[in-house]
Design a protein around this motif. Structure first.
Motif, PDB file in Angstrom:
ATOM      1  N   SER A   1      21.806 -30.534   0.415  1.00  0.00           N
ATOM      2  CA  SER A   1      21.090 -31.541  -0.373  1.00  0.00           C
ATOM      3  C   SER A   1      21.287 -31.294  -1.857  1.00  0.00           C
ATOM      4  O   SER A   1      21.557 -30.156  -2.282  1.00  0.00           O
ATOM      5  CB  SER A   1      19.593 -31.483  -0.066  1.00  0.00           C
ATOM      6  OG  SER A   1      19.049 -30.306  -0.627  1.00  0.00           O
TER       7      SER A   1
ATOM      8  N   GLU B   1      19.017 -31.335  -4.020  1.00  0.00           N
ATOM      9  CA  GLU B   1      17.907 -30.520  -4.575  1.00  0.00           C
ATOM     10  C   GLU B   1      18.246 -29.034  -4.582  1.00  0.00           C
ATOM     11  O   GLU B   1      17.549 -28.239  -5.210  1.00  0.00           O
ATOM     12  CB  GLU B   1      16.621 -30.699  -3.763  1.00  0.00           C
ATOM     13  CG  GLU B   1      16.003 -32.070  -3.842  1.00  0.00           C
ATOM     14  CD  GLU B   1      16.563 -32.978  -2.771  1.00  0.00           C
ATOM     15  OE1 GLU B   1      16.285 -32.748  -1.579  1.00  0.00           O
ATOM     16  OE2 GLU B   1      17.287 -33.927  -3.124  1.00  0.00           O
ATOM     17  N   GLN B   2      19.270 -28.656  -3.849  1.00  0.00           N
ATOM     18  CA  GLN B   2      19.646 -27.235  -3.821  1.00  0.00           C
ATOM     19  C   GLN B   2      20.672 -26.874  -4.902  1.00  0.00           C
ATOM     20  O   GLN B   2      21.171 -25.756  -4.934  1.00  0.00           O
ATOM     21  CB  GLN B   2      20.152 -26.864  -2.432  1.00  0.00           C
ATOM     22  CG  GLN B   2      19.003 -26.795  -1.432  1.00  0.00           C
ATOM     23  CD  GLN B   2      19.475 -26.857  -0.007  1.00  0.00           C
ATOM     24  OE1 GLN B   2      19.469 -27.915   0.623  1.00  0.00           O
ATOM     25  NE2 GLN B   2      19.913 -25.732   0.499  1.00  0.00           N
TER      26      GLN B   2
ATOM     27  N   LYS C   1      19.799 -21.483  -0.829  1.00  0.00           N
ATOM     28  CA  LYS C   1      19.122 -21.969   0.381  1.00  0.00           C
ATOM     29  C   LYS C   1      17.728 -22.438  -0.030  1.00  0.00           C
ATOM     30  O   LYS C   1      17.060 -21.786  -0.851  1.00  0.00           O
ATOM     31  CB  LYS C   1      19.041 -20.855   1.420  1.00  0.00           C
ATOM     32  CG  LYS C   1      20.383 -20.612   2.074  1.00  0.00           C
ATOM     33  CD  LYS C   1      20.241 -19.949   3.415  1.00  0.00           C
ATOM     34  CE  LYS C   1      21.590 -19.971   4.129  1.00  0.00           C
ATOM     35  NZ  LYS C   1      21.768 -18.824   5.021  1.00  0.00           N
ATOM     36  N   ARG C   2      17.310 -23.538   0.546  1.00  0.00           N
ATOM     37  CA  ARG C   2      16.078 -24.180   0.100  1.00  0.00           C
ATOM     38  C   ARG C   2      14.870 -23.243   0.166  1.00  0.00           C
ATOM     39  O   ARG C   2      14.094 -23.137  -0.787  1.00  0.00           O
ATOM     40  CB  ARG C   2      15.816 -25.441   0.924  1.00  0.00           C
ATOM     41  CG  ARG C   2      14.624 -26.231   0.437  1.00  0.00           C
ATOM     42  CD  ARG C   2      14.352 -27.411   1.335  1.00  0.00           C
ATOM     43  NE  ARG C   2      15.313 -28.487   1.125  1.00  0.00           N
ATOM     44  CZ  ARG C   2      15.165 -29.440   0.202  1.00  0.00           C
ATOM     45  NH1 ARG C   2      14.131 -29.438  -0.597  1.00  0.00           N
ATOM     46  NH2 ARG C   2      16.058 -30.395   0.089  1.00  0.00           N
ATOM     47  N   GLU C   3      14.740 -22.518   1.290  1.00  0.00           N
ATOM     48  CA  GLU C   3      13.523 -21.690   1.423  1.00  0.00           C
ATOM     49  C   GLU C   3      13.495 -20.575   0.389  1.00  0.00           C
ATOM     50  O   GLU C   3      12.414 -20.193  -0.088  1.00  0.00           O
ATOM     51  CB  GLU C   3      13.365 -21.148   2.853  1.00  0.00           C
ATOM     52  CG  GLU C   3      14.474 -20.236   3.377  1.00  0.00           C
ATOM     53  CD  GLU C   3      15.712 -20.968   3.905  1.00  0.00           C
ATOM     54  OE1 GLU C   3      15.871 -22.181   3.641  1.00  0.00           O
ATOM     55  OE2 GLU C   3      16.549 -20.320   4.568  1.00  0.00           O
TER      56      GLU C   3
ATOM     57  N   GLU D   1      12.598 -22.183  -2.985  1.00  0.00           N
ATOM     58  CA  GLU D   1      11.175 -22.543  -3.009  1.00  0.00           C
ATOM     59  C   GLU D   1      10.288 -21.308  -3.157  1.00  0.00           C
ATOM     60  O   GLU D   1       9.245 -21.365  -3.809  1.00  0.00           O
ATOM     61  CB  GLU D   1      10.816 -23.357  -1.766  1.00  0.00           C
ATOM     62  CG  GLU D   1      11.300 -24.792  -1.948  1.00  0.00           C
ATOM     63  CD  GLU D   1      11.139 -25.695  -0.738  1.00  0.00           C
ATOM     64  OE1 GLU D   1      10.745 -25.189   0.335  1.00  0.00           O
ATOM     65  OE2 GLU D   1      11.435 -26.901  -0.885  1.00  0.00           O
TER      66      GLU D   1
END
Ligand code: PLP
Length: 415
Positions: free
Chosen positions: A89, A91-92, A244-246, A249
Protein backbone atom coordinates in the motif's frame (compact mmCIF):
# COMPACT_ATOMS: atom_id res chain seq x y z
CA UNK A 1 33.03 -14.14 -19.39
CA UNK A 2 31.34 -13.25 -22.69
CA UNK A 3 29.53 -9.98 -23.25
CA UNK A 4 25.83 -10.57 -23.72
CA UNK A 5 23.58 -8.84 -26.22
CA UNK A 6 22.22 -5.43 -25.26
CA UNK A 7 18.83 -4.47 -26.70
CA UNK A 8 18.68 -1.07 -25.03
CA UNK A 9 18.36 2.03 -27.21
CA UNK A 10 20.93 4.10 -25.35
CA UNK A 11 21.19 6.73 -28.09
CA UNK A 12 17.48 7.53 -27.78
CA UNK A 13 17.71 7.57 -23.98
CA UNK A 14 20.65 9.98 -24.03
CA UNK A 15 18.59 12.52 -25.98
CA UNK A 16 16.37 12.87 -22.88
CA UNK A 17 19.35 14.03 -20.78
CA UNK A 18 20.33 17.61 -21.67
CA UNK A 19 23.42 17.51 -19.44
CA UNK A 20 24.90 14.66 -21.50
CA UNK A 21 24.87 16.86 -24.62
CA UNK A 22 27.49 19.12 -23.06
CA UNK A 23 31.24 19.17 -23.51
CA UNK A 24 33.61 19.21 -20.54
CA UNK A 25 37.12 20.59 -21.07
CA UNK A 26 36.39 20.60 -24.80
CA UNK A 27 35.51 16.87 -24.83
CA UNK A 28 32.11 15.12 -24.98
CA UNK A 29 31.06 14.44 -21.42
CA UNK A 30 31.61 10.86 -20.20
CA UNK A 31 29.68 10.63 -16.96
CA UNK A 32 30.69 7.55 -14.97
CA UNK A 33 29.56 8.54 -11.48
CA UNK A 34 25.89 7.58 -11.37
CA UNK A 35 26.31 5.54 -8.18
CA UNK A 36 26.94 8.85 -6.41
CA UNK A 37 24.01 10.56 -8.13
CA UNK A 38 22.36 10.03 -11.48
CA UNK A 39 21.60 12.59 -14.17
CA UNK A 40 17.99 13.69 -14.76
CA UNK A 41 15.86 13.30 -17.87
CA UNK A 42 13.69 16.11 -19.27
CA UNK A 43 10.59 14.22 -18.15
CA UNK A 44 11.60 14.68 -14.49
CA UNK A 45 12.69 18.29 -14.93
CA UNK A 46 9.44 19.11 -16.72
CA UNK A 47 7.23 17.34 -14.16
CA UNK A 48 8.73 19.49 -11.41
CA UNK A 49 8.61 22.68 -13.42
CA UNK A 50 4.94 21.99 -14.22
CA UNK A 51 4.07 21.96 -10.51
CA UNK A 52 5.86 25.27 -9.91
CA UNK A 53 4.34 26.87 -13.02
CA UNK A 54 0.82 25.49 -12.94
CA UNK A 55 -0.34 24.14 -9.58
CA UNK A 56 1.97 25.09 -6.76
CA UNK A 57 0.66 25.41 -3.20
CA UNK A 58 1.37 23.64 0.08
CA UNK A 59 -0.03 20.13 0.36
CA UNK A 60 -2.55 18.85 2.93
CA UNK A 61 -3.36 22.39 4.03
CA UNK A 62 -5.58 24.18 1.55
CA UNK A 63 -9.08 23.47 0.28
CA UNK A 64 -8.46 25.56 -2.81
CA UNK A 65 -7.64 24.29 -6.29
CA UNK A 66 -3.84 24.62 -6.34
CA UNK A 67 -3.40 22.92 -2.97
CA UNK A 68 -5.77 20.12 -3.91
CA UNK A 69 -3.96 19.55 -7.21
CA UNK A 70 -0.54 19.50 -5.50
CA UNK A 71 -1.83 17.13 -2.82
CA UNK A 72 -3.30 14.79 -5.42
CA UNK A 73 -0.02 14.78 -7.37
CA UNK A 74 1.93 14.10 -4.16
CA UNK A 75 -0.38 11.20 -3.26
CA UNK A 76 -0.10 9.84 -6.79
CA UNK A 77 3.71 9.94 -6.55
CA UNK A 78 3.53 7.91 -3.34
CA UNK A 79 1.29 5.35 -5.05
CA UNK A 80 3.66 5.10 -8.04
CA UNK A 81 6.62 4.46 -5.77
CA UNK A 82 4.67 1.81 -3.84
CA UNK A 83 3.92 0.02 -7.14
CA UNK A 84 7.52 0.39 -8.29
CA UNK A 85 8.87 -1.58 -5.31
CA UNK A 86 5.87 -3.88 -4.92
CA UNK A 87 4.70 -2.43 -1.59
CA UNK A 88 1.23 -3.57 -0.54
CA UNK A 89 0.00 0.00 0.00
CA UNK A 90 0.99 3.62 -0.53
CA UNK A 91 0.66 4.24 3.22
CA UNK A 92 3.76 2.12 3.72
CA UNK A 93 5.89 4.58 1.75
CA UNK A 94 7.37 7.26 4.02
CA UNK A 95 9.09 10.13 2.24
CA UNK A 96 12.40 11.14 3.77
CA UNK A 97 15.20 13.40 2.55
CA UNK A 98 17.35 10.51 1.38
CA UNK A 99 18.41 6.97 2.34
CA UNK A 100 20.61 8.36 5.10
CA UNK A 101 17.64 10.05 6.75
CA UNK A 102 15.54 6.89 6.37
CA UNK A 103 18.24 4.85 8.16
CA UNK A 104 18.52 7.48 10.89
CA UNK A 105 14.74 7.42 11.24
CA UNK A 106 14.99 3.68 11.90
CA UNK A 107 17.88 4.10 14.33
CA UNK A 108 15.91 6.70 16.28
CA UNK A 109 12.26 5.71 15.96
CA UNK A 110 12.66 1.93 15.82
CA UNK A 111 15.94 1.00 17.51
CA UNK A 112 15.92 3.56 20.31
CA UNK A 113 12.33 2.65 21.12
CA UNK A 114 12.65 -1.13 21.07
CA UNK A 115 16.26 -2.16 21.74
CA UNK A 116 17.63 -2.72 25.24
CA UNK A 117 21.12 -2.85 26.68
CA UNK A 118 22.88 -6.02 25.60
CA UNK A 119 20.84 -6.37 22.41
CA UNK A 120 22.73 -6.90 19.17
CA UNK A 121 22.69 -5.39 15.71
CA UNK A 122 24.38 -7.03 12.73
CA UNK A 123 25.52 -5.06 9.70
CA UNK A 124 28.26 -5.94 7.21
CA UNK A 125 31.83 -4.95 6.45
CA UNK A 126 30.80 -3.47 3.12
CA UNK A 127 28.28 -0.89 4.32
CA UNK A 128 28.14 2.73 3.23
CA UNK A 129 28.62 5.06 6.21
CA UNK A 130 24.86 5.77 6.05
CA UNK A 131 24.20 2.20 7.21
CA UNK A 132 27.12 2.17 9.59
CA UNK A 133 27.42 5.37 11.61
CA UNK A 134 23.78 5.55 12.86
CA UNK A 135 24.18 2.04 14.33
CA UNK A 136 27.60 2.81 15.75
CA UNK A 137 26.26 5.90 17.55
CA UNK A 138 23.28 3.96 18.85
CA UNK A 139 25.48 1.08 20.00
CA UNK A 140 27.67 3.45 22.04
CA UNK A 141 24.74 5.33 23.49
CA UNK A 142 22.67 2.29 24.50
CA UNK A 143 25.30 -0.36 25.15
CA UNK A 144 24.10 -2.36 22.21
CA UNK A 145 26.59 -4.66 20.48
CA UNK A 146 27.36 -4.00 16.81
CA UNK A 147 28.64 -6.95 14.78
CA UNK A 148 29.80 -7.19 11.18
CA UNK A 149 29.27 -9.90 8.60
CA UNK A 150 32.73 -10.35 7.03
CA UNK A 151 33.34 -10.43 3.31
CA UNK A 152 35.07 -13.19 1.39
CA UNK A 153 38.18 -12.36 -0.68
CA UNK A 154 35.89 -12.01 -3.71
CA UNK A 155 33.76 -9.44 -1.90
CA UNK A 156 30.69 -11.57 -1.16
CA UNK A 157 29.11 -11.77 2.29
CA UNK A 158 30.29 -14.75 4.30
CA UNK A 159 26.98 -16.35 5.26
CA UNK A 160 28.55 -19.06 7.43
CA UNK A 161 30.13 -16.34 9.51
CA UNK A 162 26.75 -14.57 9.62
CA UNK A 163 25.18 -17.73 11.02
CA UNK A 164 27.74 -17.71 13.83
CA UNK A 165 27.10 -14.02 14.63
CA UNK A 166 23.36 -14.53 15.15
CA UNK A 167 22.12 -14.99 18.73
CA UNK A 168 18.79 -14.73 20.49
CA UNK A 169 19.80 -11.11 21.31
CA UNK A 170 20.04 -10.13 17.61
CA UNK A 171 17.33 -7.51 17.08
CA UNK A 172 18.29 -5.88 13.79
CA UNK A 173 20.10 -7.10 10.68
CA UNK A 174 20.81 -4.32 8.18
CA UNK A 175 22.71 -4.68 4.91
CA UNK A 176 23.24 -3.18 1.47
CA UNK A 177 21.34 -4.99 -1.27
CA UNK A 178 24.08 -3.85 -3.67
CA UNK A 179 27.47 -2.54 -2.51
CA UNK A 180 28.35 0.94 -3.75
CA UNK A 181 32.04 -0.06 -3.80
CA UNK A 182 32.33 -3.73 -4.72
CA UNK A 183 29.09 -3.87 -6.67
CA UNK A 184 28.27 -7.10 -4.83
CA UNK A 185 24.61 -8.06 -5.17
CA UNK A 186 23.49 -9.78 -1.99
CA UNK A 187 20.57 -12.17 -2.18
CA UNK A 188 18.39 -11.07 0.74
CA UNK A 189 16.56 -14.44 1.03
CA UNK A 190 19.05 -16.47 3.11
CA UNK A 191 19.84 -13.49 5.34
CA UNK A 192 16.18 -12.75 5.97
CA UNK A 193 15.38 -16.42 6.67
CA UNK A 194 18.18 -16.70 9.24
CA UNK A 195 17.39 -13.34 10.86
CA UNK A 196 13.70 -14.31 11.15
CA UNK A 197 14.66 -17.52 12.93
CA UNK A 198 16.02 -15.45 15.85
CA UNK A 199 13.22 -12.84 15.65
CA UNK A 200 15.36 -9.99 14.26
CA UNK A 201 13.95 -7.34 11.92
CA UNK A 202 15.70 -6.90 8.59
CA UNK A 203 16.53 -3.58 6.98
CA UNK A 204 17.65 -3.60 3.35
CA UNK A 205 19.59 -0.59 2.08
CA UNK A 206 18.33 -0.44 -1.49
CA UNK A 207 20.22 2.75 -2.45
CA UNK A 208 22.14 0.89 -5.17
CA UNK A 209 19.47 -1.69 -6.06
CA UNK A 210 16.17 0.18 -6.45
CA UNK A 211 17.61 2.40 -9.24
CA UNK A 212 19.13 -0.53 -11.13
CA UNK A 213 17.12 -3.75 -10.90
CA UNK A 214 13.60 -5.02 -10.29
CA UNK A 215 12.75 -4.88 -6.58
CA UNK A 216 9.72 -6.36 -4.89
CA UNK A 217 9.66 -5.77 -1.16
CA UNK A 218 6.78 -8.20 -0.60
CA UNK A 219 8.52 -11.04 -2.40
CA UNK A 220 11.72 -10.15 -0.54
CA UNK A 221 9.78 -10.03 2.73
CA UNK A 222 12.15 -7.50 4.32
CA UNK A 223 10.83 -5.42 7.22
CA UNK A 224 12.22 -2.13 5.97
CA UNK A 225 13.70 -1.00 2.65
CA UNK A 226 15.34 2.39 2.06
CA UNK A 227 16.60 4.30 -0.98
CA UNK A 228 17.34 7.79 -2.36
CA UNK A 229 15.54 9.46 -5.26
CA UNK A 230 18.58 11.28 -6.64
CA UNK A 231 20.35 8.04 -7.62
CA UNK A 232 17.41 6.94 -9.80
CA UNK A 233 16.80 9.91 -12.12
CA UNK A 234 14.90 11.84 -9.43
CA UNK A 235 15.81 15.11 -7.76
CA UNK A 236 17.84 15.57 -4.59
CA UNK A 237 16.06 15.98 -1.26
CA UNK A 238 13.70 13.03 -1.59
CA UNK A 239 14.19 9.51 -0.28
CA UNK A 240 12.01 6.59 0.70
CA UNK A 241 11.47 4.38 3.70
CA UNK A 242 9.24 1.37 3.10
CA UNK A 243 8.14 -0.55 6.17
CA UNK A 244 5.78 -3.32 7.18
CA UNK A 245 2.59 -1.69 8.36
CA UNK A 246 2.55 -3.15 11.88
CA UNK A 247 6.11 -1.98 12.49
CA UNK A 248 5.47 1.53 11.18
CA UNK A 249 2.36 1.73 13.33
CA UNK A 250 4.17 0.53 16.46
CA UNK A 251 7.05 2.99 16.05
CA UNK A 252 7.01 6.42 17.69
CA UNK A 253 7.60 9.42 15.41
CA UNK A 254 11.11 10.60 14.54
CA UNK A 255 10.63 14.35 13.98
CA UNK A 256 7.64 16.20 15.41
CA UNK A 257 5.67 19.32 14.45
CA UNK A 258 3.05 20.13 11.84
CA UNK A 259 1.38 17.54 9.59
CA UNK A 260 2.47 14.55 11.68
CA UNK A 261 -0.27 15.07 14.28
CA UNK A 262 -4.01 14.37 14.22
CA UNK A 263 -4.72 16.51 17.30
CA UNK A 264 -2.79 18.91 19.52
CA UNK A 265 -4.18 20.39 22.76
CA UNK A 266 -2.36 22.19 25.57
CA UNK A 267 -1.60 18.92 27.28
CA UNK A 268 -2.21 16.25 24.66
CA UNK A 269 -0.93 15.31 21.25
CA UNK A 270 -2.09 12.48 19.01
CA UNK A 271 -0.01 11.30 16.09
CA UNK A 272 -1.29 11.19 12.55
CA UNK A 273 -1.67 7.84 10.77
CA UNK A 274 1.27 6.35 8.88
CA UNK A 275 2.95 7.52 6.74
CA UNK A 276 2.19 11.14 7.78
CA UNK A 277 3.27 10.37 11.37
CA UNK A 278 6.82 10.30 9.98
CA UNK A 279 6.55 13.35 7.73
CA UNK A 280 6.78 16.40 10.00
CA UNK A 281 6.57 19.82 8.36
CA UNK A 282 6.13 20.77 4.74
CA UNK A 283 7.36 17.77 2.76
CA UNK A 284 9.52 17.92 -0.36
CA UNK A 285 6.39 17.30 -2.42
CA UNK A 286 7.67 18.79 -5.68
CA UNK A 287 10.68 16.49 -5.39
CA UNK A 288 8.37 13.55 -4.62
CA UNK A 289 6.42 14.35 -7.79
CA UNK A 290 9.76 14.48 -9.66
CA UNK A 291 10.62 11.06 -8.25
CA UNK A 292 7.22 9.81 -9.42
CA UNK A 293 8.14 10.95 -12.96
CA UNK A 294 11.52 9.21 -12.61
CA UNK A 295 9.78 5.98 -11.65
CA UNK A 296 7.49 6.35 -14.69
CA UNK A 297 10.56 6.74 -16.89
CA UNK A 298 12.27 3.67 -15.45
CA UNK A 299 9.09 1.59 -15.56
CA UNK A 300 8.57 2.47 -19.24
CA UNK A 301 12.05 1.05 -19.95
CA UNK A 302 11.33 -1.91 -17.60
CA UNK A 303 13.67 -2.63 -14.72
CA UNK A 304 14.56 -6.00 -16.24
CA UNK A 305 15.91 -4.17 -19.30
CA UNK A 306 17.72 -1.62 -17.09
CA UNK A 307 19.43 -4.46 -15.25
CA UNK A 308 20.29 -6.31 -18.49
CA UNK A 309 21.82 -3.15 -19.97
CA UNK A 310 23.94 -2.45 -16.90
CA UNK A 311 25.10 -6.05 -16.72
CA UNK A 312 26.15 -5.78 -20.37
CA UNK A 313 28.08 -2.53 -19.73
CA UNK A 314 29.63 -3.93 -16.53
CA UNK A 315 30.77 -7.13 -18.28
CA UNK A 316 32.32 -4.97 -21.00
CA UNK A 317 34.05 -2.75 -18.43
CA UNK A 318 35.44 -5.75 -16.53
CA UNK A 319 36.77 -7.20 -19.76
CA UNK A 320 38.33 -3.95 -20.98
CA UNK A 321 39.88 -3.06 -17.62
CA UNK A 322 41.42 -6.53 -17.31
CA UNK A 323 43.44 -5.68 -20.44
CA UNK A 324 45.07 -2.64 -18.80
CA UNK A 325 48.33 -3.46 -17.02
CA UNK A 326 48.52 -2.22 -13.43
CA UNK A 327 44.75 -2.13 -12.99
CA UNK A 328 43.33 -4.06 -10.04
CA UNK A 329 39.55 -4.46 -9.93
CA UNK A 330 37.74 -5.16 -6.65
CA UNK A 331 34.59 -7.20 -6.12
CA UNK A 332 33.02 -10.29 -7.70
CA UNK A 333 34.40 -11.36 -11.07
CA UNK A 334 31.06 -12.54 -12.41
CA UNK A 335 29.01 -9.59 -13.75
CA UNK A 336 25.83 -11.49 -12.83
CA UNK A 337 26.80 -11.10 -9.17
CA UNK A 338 27.41 -7.38 -9.33
CA UNK A 339 25.67 -4.12 -10.08
CA UNK A 340 26.93 -1.42 -12.43
CA UNK A 341 29.83 -0.32 -10.26
CA UNK A 342 33.48 -1.06 -11.01
CA UNK A 343 35.99 -0.02 -8.36
CA UNK A 344 39.68 -0.26 -9.16
CA UNK A 345 43.17 1.01 -8.51
CA UNK A 346 45.98 1.71 -10.97
CA UNK A 347 49.48 0.85 -9.79
CA UNK A 348 51.49 3.88 -8.72
CA UNK A 349 48.70 6.38 -9.53
CA UNK A 350 46.68 7.86 -6.70
CA UNK A 351 42.95 7.66 -7.49
CA UNK A 352 42.60 11.45 -7.07
CA UNK A 353 45.35 12.08 -9.62
CA UNK A 354 43.69 9.63 -11.97
CA UNK A 355 40.29 11.31 -11.53
CA UNK A 356 41.80 14.77 -12.19
CA UNK A 357 43.59 13.58 -15.31
CA UNK A 358 40.44 11.86 -16.55
CA UNK A 359 38.47 15.06 -15.94
CA UNK A 360 40.77 16.82 -18.39
CA UNK A 361 39.47 14.27 -20.92
CA UNK A 362 35.84 15.07 -19.98
CA UNK A 363 35.52 11.81 -18.01
CA UNK A 364 33.90 11.91 -14.55
CA UNK A 365 34.71 9.10 -12.13
CA UNK A 366 34.72 9.02 -8.33
CA UNK A 367 37.92 8.76 -6.32
CA UNK A 368 38.33 8.25 -2.57
CA UNK A 369 36.72 5.94 -0.06
CA UNK A 370 33.15 6.28 -1.43
CA UNK A 371 31.75 6.69 2.11
CA UNK A 372 32.95 3.19 3.01
CA UNK A 373 36.14 3.68 4.99
CA UNK A 374 35.86 0.47 7.07
CA UNK A 375 35.51 -1.52 3.84
CA UNK A 376 38.63 0.17 2.44
CA UNK A 377 40.48 -0.79 5.63
CA UNK A 378 39.35 -4.36 5.05
CA UNK A 379 40.54 -4.17 1.41
CA UNK A 380 43.87 -2.78 2.60
CA UNK A 381 43.72 0.40 0.50
CA UNK A 382 43.05 3.98 1.55
CA UNK A 383 41.38 5.06 -1.67
CA UNK A 384 40.10 3.62 -4.92
CA UNK A 385 38.73 4.86 -8.24
CA UNK A 386 35.16 4.00 -9.16
CA UNK A 387 33.34 4.02 -12.48
CA UNK A 388 29.59 3.50 -12.25
CA UNK A 389 26.98 3.09 -14.93
CA UNK A 390 23.33 3.73 -15.67
CA UNK A 391 20.73 3.59 -18.40
CA UNK A 392 22.56 6.22 -20.47
CA UNK A 393 26.02 4.61 -20.31
CA UNK A 394 27.48 3.50 -23.65
CA UNK A 395 30.26 0.97 -24.12
CA UNK A 396 32.13 3.69 -26.07
CA UNK A 397 32.38 5.52 -22.75
CA UNK A 398 34.17 2.52 -21.26
CA UNK A 399 36.57 2.68 -24.21
CA UNK A 400 37.13 6.37 -23.39
CA UNK A 401 37.82 5.44 -19.76
CA UNK A 402 40.38 2.81 -20.76
CA UNK A 403 42.09 5.26 -23.13
CA UNK A 404 41.99 7.88 -20.36
CA UNK A 405 43.72 5.51 -17.94
CA UNK A 406 46.42 4.74 -20.53
CA UNK A 407 46.83 8.47 -21.12
CA UNK A 408 47.20 9.08 -17.33
CA UNK A 409 49.85 6.37 -17.17
CA UNK A 410 51.79 8.05 -19.96
CA UNK A 411 51.50 11.52 -18.40
CA UNK A 412 52.69 10.21 -15.03
CA UNK A 413 55.29 7.97 -16.68
CA UNK A 414 54.12 4.76 -15.01
CA UNK A 415 53.65 2.75 -18.24
C1 PLP B 1 24.72 1.73 -0.51
C2 PLP B 1 24.41 3.16 -0.14
N1 PLP B 1 23.71 3.40 0.98
C3 PLP B 1 23.39 4.64 1.35
C4 PLP B 1 23.76 5.72 0.62
C5 PLP B 1 23.41 7.09 1.08
O1 PLP B 1 22.62 7.77 0.17
P1 PLP B 1 22.27 9.29 0.42
O2 PLP B 1 23.56 10.03 0.51
O3 PLP B 1 21.45 9.67 -0.75
O4 PLP B 1 21.50 9.33 1.70
C6 PLP B 1 24.51 5.53 -0.56
C7 PLP B 1 24.99 6.69 -1.35
O5 PLP B 1 26.00 6.62 -2.02
C8 PLP B 1 24.82 4.21 -0.94
O6 PLP B 1 25.52 3.96 -2.06
Amino acid sequence: MGVQLDLFNVRAIRRDFPILQQRVNGKPVVFLDSAASSQKPLQVLEAMERVYREAYANVHRGVYTFSEAATAAYDEARAKIARFIGAPSAEQIVFTRNATEALNLLAYAYARAFLREGDEIIITELEHHANFVPWMVLARERNVTLKFIPITPEGLLDLDAFERLLTERTRIVSFAHVSNVLGTITDPAPIIARARAVGAVVIVDGSQSAPHMPVNVQAMDCDFFVFSGHKMLGPTGIGVLYGKRELLEAMPPFLTGGDMISYVGFDTVRWNDVPLKFEAGTPAFVEAIGLGAAVDYLSALSMEAVRAHEQHVTAYALERLSEVSGVRVFGPEDPRRRGGVVTFTVDRIHPHDLASLLDQQGIAIRAGHHCAQPLHQRLGVSATARASFYIYTETEEIDALVEGIEHAKRVLRVS
